[in-house]
Write an enzyme that holds these catalytic residues in place. Structure first.
Site, PDB file in Angstrom:
ATOM      1  CG  ASP A 105      -3.252   7.701  -4.604  1.00  0.00           C
ATOM      2  OD1 ASP A 105      -2.465   7.731  -3.642  1.00  0.00           O
ATOM      3  OD2 ASP A 105      -3.233   8.535  -5.522  1.00  0.00           O
ATOM      4  CG  ASP A 166       1.280  12.327  -3.213  1.00  0.00           C
ATOM      5  OD1 ASP A 166       2.487  12.580  -3.417  1.00  0.00           O
ATOM      6  OD2 ASP A 166       0.368  12.984  -3.741  1.00  0.00           O
TER       7      ASP A 166
END
Length: 383
Positions: A105, A166
């Site tokens: 991320d 994601d």
């Protein structure tokens, strides 16, 4: 946005956002918020000596507060937002120093902070941060499976072959790195990951898997996991939104028609499942009770739908723009515009099986701002 009523609504919500962020930004100036406690922003600006990113400086959402400040600086021209964004960006330097807790991320963390700063100010130090993060992300690419690995070691789980939907929001960091350096390797990795996601995550009906497990040594799908949704094979709505908008990001950076087609396929499934009241559940295939909701999925999806509407134009434009506005208006009716809470969007749910639901999560506010400013036009695109 075509009617007078729509324009009046857009002007009104923009004013609400501006009033709220004017004082919230000052109150949380030195924080990196994730949620609220008693209506007050918490602060993830804490060290993680064990390398656990669960609740500290390496938490995956830590770029959104800085991103909100850049959006507000672009919208208002006020330098205080630029200053606060800079504070947030510098605090994240400790993530590089600690390293162990960093993961896939890094795009969420450094696109809305350092890369945003560089795009606006051409700050060379911000450029270096963004490229450093891009190299870390590229280093997670699994050549055998053609995917970017999610997460690090998880207790009692072998996650070496795990990838998640994601990550479609992280790979724009790689596109930017190629655009910035002229080195095609970053873009090649990003596109290979996106192509793998089309083949293995996106189902024929436009719903998506949250987690796909690959063989990390030989490639190939081993199994899928329900992840943050209701169960394996269900339809976690924030995952749908990550896919919907994420493929538009890849289309914007590459112009590859398959990415636009995939974004539209996911969008059609999402639109077909929007309830009459516009309130999005945590999972489109969850039981009727308990009625768990996630306004963060709604605002993320709205951003993606607006981008699709820009790409298609003509008569097709309204097919995506109208549901986007419906989602935003449903969320706005449930927002807190008062000084009782530092957050605006109040009914977020991180995962179906979490103990806590219907609370403030920072990316709910971020994507609400982004969606509203997209509708106004001339927005600052951070991805």
């Amino acid at each position: 946005m075509s009617t007078i009523t729509d324009q009046e609504w857009l002007q009104a919500i923009t004013q609400k956002i501006t009033r709220k962020l004017d004082w919230v930004s000052e109150k949380s100036k030195y924080k990196i918020p994730y949620t609220t406690i008693g209506g007050t922003h918490d602060d993830r600006n804490i060290d993680n000596p064990t390398g656990d990113a669960a609740d500290g400086i390496q938490w995956w959402t830590n770029g959104f507060w800085g991103g909100m400040m850049w959006l507000m600086h672009h919208e208002t021209g006020e330098n205080k937002y630029k200053e606060i964004a800079g504070i947030s960006e510098e605090l994240l330097d400790r993530c590089f120093q600690q390293f162990a807790g960093l993961h896939h991320d890094v795009g969420f963390m450094w696109l809305p902070t350092s890369v945003a700063n560089y795009r606006v100010t051409r700050n060379p130090q911000s450029r270096n941060r963004g490229l450093h993060a891009a190299n870390l992300l590229a280093g997670r690419f699994n050549l055998a499976g053609g995917f970017i690995r999610a997460w690090n070691e998880v207790e009692n789980l072998d996650t070496r072959g795990w990838a998640i939907i994601d990550c479609m929001f992280n790979i724009p960091l790689l596109y930017w790195a190629s655009e910035e350096t002229g080195d095609p390797r970053f873009k090649q990795i990003a596109m290979k990951h996106a192509d793998t996601v089309i083949e293995t995550f996106v189902r024929p009906d436009g719903s998506v898997n949250h987690i796909v497990e690959f063989d990390p040594f030989d490639g190939g799908v081993v199994r899928t996991h329900g992840g943050q949704g209701y169960e394996n094979g269900s339809s976690w709505t924030r995952g749908q939104a990550w896919g919907l908008y994420g493929f538009m990001m890849s289309y914007i950076h590459t112009g590859k028609p398959a990415y636009l087609d995939t974004a539209k396929r996911i969008a059609h499934y999402f639109i077909a499942n929007i309830p009459a009241d516009g309130v999005i559940p945590v999972d489109f295939r969850q039981p009727e009770e308990p009625k768990l909701e996630d306004d963060t999925a709604a605002v993320i999806a709205a951003c993606g739908l607006i981008e699709i509407s820009k790409a298609v134009g003509g008569l097709e434009k309204k097919l995506y723009l109208e549901p986007a506005v419906k989602l935003l208006q449903a969320v706005e009716a449930r927002c807190d515009w008062s000084e009782a809470s530092d957050a605006i969007v109040q009914r977020g749910s991180a995962a179906y099986h979490n103990a806590l639901h219907h609370g403030a999560i920072i990316y709910g506010d971020y994507y609400l701002l982004e969606a509203v400013f997209k509708l106004k036009g001339g927005d600052l695109y951070l991805w």
